[in-house]
Design an enzyme around this catalytic site. Sequence first.
Site, PDB file in Angstrom:
ATOM      1  N   GLY A   1       0.857  -1.181   0.000  1.00 60.69           N
ATOM      2  CA  GLY A   1       0.000   0.000   0.000  1.00 60.69           C
ATOM      3  C   GLY A   1       0.896   1.235   0.000  1.00 60.69           C
ATOM      4  N   ALA A   2       0.606   2.183  -0.888  1.00 56.74           N
ATOM      5  CA  ALA A   2       1.540   3.290  -1.133  1.00 56.74           C
ATOM      6  C   ALA A   2       1.943   4.070   0.123  1.00 56.74           C
ATOM      7  CB  ALA A   2       0.939   4.216  -2.194  1.00 56.74           C
TER       8      ALA A   2
ATOM      9  N   ARG B   1      10.165  -1.216  -4.919  1.00 62.38           N
ATOM     10  CA  ARG B   1       8.947  -1.217  -5.745  1.00 62.38           C
ATOM     11  C   ARG B   1       8.893   0.128  -6.491  1.00 62.38           C
ATOM     12  NH1 ARG B   1       3.560  -3.284  -3.156  1.00 62.38           N
ATOM     13  NH2 ARG B   1       3.225  -3.855  -5.329  1.00 62.38           N
TER      14      ARG B   1
ATOM     15  N   GLN C   1      -5.746  -8.754  -2.493  1.00 62.88           N
ATOM     16  CA  GLN C   1      -5.787  -7.745  -1.412  1.00 62.88           C
ATOM     17  C   GLN C   1      -7.227  -7.456  -0.997  1.00 62.88           C
ATOM     18  OE1 GLN C   1      -3.868  -7.513  -4.155  1.00 62.88           O
ATOM     19  NE2 GLN C   1      -2.002  -6.364  -3.776  1.00 62.88           N
TER      20      GLN C   1
ATOM     21  N   ASP D   1      -1.617   4.821  -6.263  1.00 59.64           N
ATOM     22  CA  ASP D   1      -0.181   4.659  -6.005  1.00 59.64           C
ATOM     23  C   ASP D   1       0.632   5.826  -6.539  1.00 59.64           C
ATOM     24  OD1 ASP D   1      -1.355   1.773  -6.020  1.00 59.64           O
ATOM     25  OD2 ASP D   1       0.502   1.752  -4.868  1.00 59.64           O
TER      26      ASP D   1
ATOM     27  N   ASN E   1      -3.128   2.804 -10.100  1.00 55.99           N
ATOM     28  CA  ASN E   1      -3.571   2.062  -8.918  1.00 55.99           C
ATOM     29  C   ASN E   1      -3.540   0.582  -9.286  1.00 55.99           C
ATOM     30  OD1 ASN E   1      -4.573   2.041  -6.159  1.00 55.99           O
ATOM     31  ND2 ASN E   1      -6.525   1.384  -7.002  1.00 55.99           N
ATOM     32  N   LYS E   2      -3.925  -0.239  -8.343  1.00 55.51           N
ATOM     33  CA  LYS E   2      -3.876  -1.701  -8.508  1.00 55.51           C
ATOM     34  C   LYS E   2      -4.472  -2.140  -9.840  1.00 55.51           C
ATOM     35  CE  LYS E   2      -2.345  -4.079  -6.440  1.00 55.51           C
ATOM     36  NZ  LYS E   2      -0.963  -4.518  -6.802  1.00 55.51           N
TER      37      LYS E   2
END
Length: 352
Positions: A46-47, A88, A197, A238, A248-249
């Site tokens: 998670g960012a 990451r 998630q 993110d 994002n995801k």
Amino acid sequence: MISTLAWTPEGVRFIDQTRLPLEESYVVAATWEEVARAIVTMVVRGAPAIGVSAAYGIALGAKITGARTAAEFAPELERICAGLASTRPTAVNLFWAIDRMKQIFAPLAAAGKPLDEIRERLLAEAHAMYDEDISACKAMGAHGADLLPDEGGVLTHCNAGALATCGYGTALGVIRAAVERGKRIHVYADETRPFLQGARLTAWELMADGIPATVLCDNTAASLMRAGRIQAVVVGADRIAANGDVANKIGTYNVAILAREHGIPFYVAAPWSTIDLATGTGDAIPIEERPAIEVTHHGGRQLTPRGVGIVNPAFDVTPVKYVTALITERGILRPPCSGSLRQMELVGAAWG
Ligand code: MRU
């Protein structure tokens, strides 16, 4: 409240998100390398949580270094920062946090301050980031709760909750705040293949808070929207480019297109540390490719034929045209974002 990460005398303690929801266990990273490993292996993810973890990793490196002076520690700090930055690539909060720590070190080192004082200042900065993250989540909740319906289904993708931050959450913070105001929200949590998630973490978090939640396979969202069961979508981010494009995801882009097709508002909740004004558009955002094994295997069992090609990008980019509003701690922005993001940056600087 869920303790996602915490500074302890032994090191940085993380709830192990790879083991949730079946096992609630904690791991302690006693070196910055172990913090980096926890980020790579998604023990912490998670960012915002990644950013603050990196800051604590740097504070940990400063605590246990064998260096005796700031000048001796400087090259080691460079290695620590490079190591943490290589974990990451997509969440800009990681680089934001590392830069912030470097900016604490540089003037103190230049002024010849003792390493003990620098250690204390680095740890204080990491603690400040932790506290600010929770405050930002609460502020996003206060701003964003108004946008959600008084009653109805709200779809979210991935986990943008307490587990992805230092507490309360971004997208889930908005949902929490709406529920605290008495809104009758039912959360629909996309399972979020391949790392799950949504199924594992969002469902666990919401159940712990007693917020009604239903998990759906990612490919179910369209039919639920068509059936009128989803009144709003809220997700985290993110990295948000200067024009408002949102990384994002993986799968968020699908959801945004579906929301548009069904006339459902699509909200993105993120702290200012997720906004990257140096990146013009979403096309320039680096997208992490995760190991194939996350797709080929589940629970140690192989799902796909040996040798088949696999593509596993961890994130996608949702063009800003699909975003109804960005919810930040500084307020709500509606596209077109470009000018307003820069204006808000100036407002933020003035406030700061
Ligand atoms: O790969 P992950 O689990 O780190 O991805 C997390 C997300 O995509 C979240 O939605 C994002 O970081 C926002 S968290 C407040």
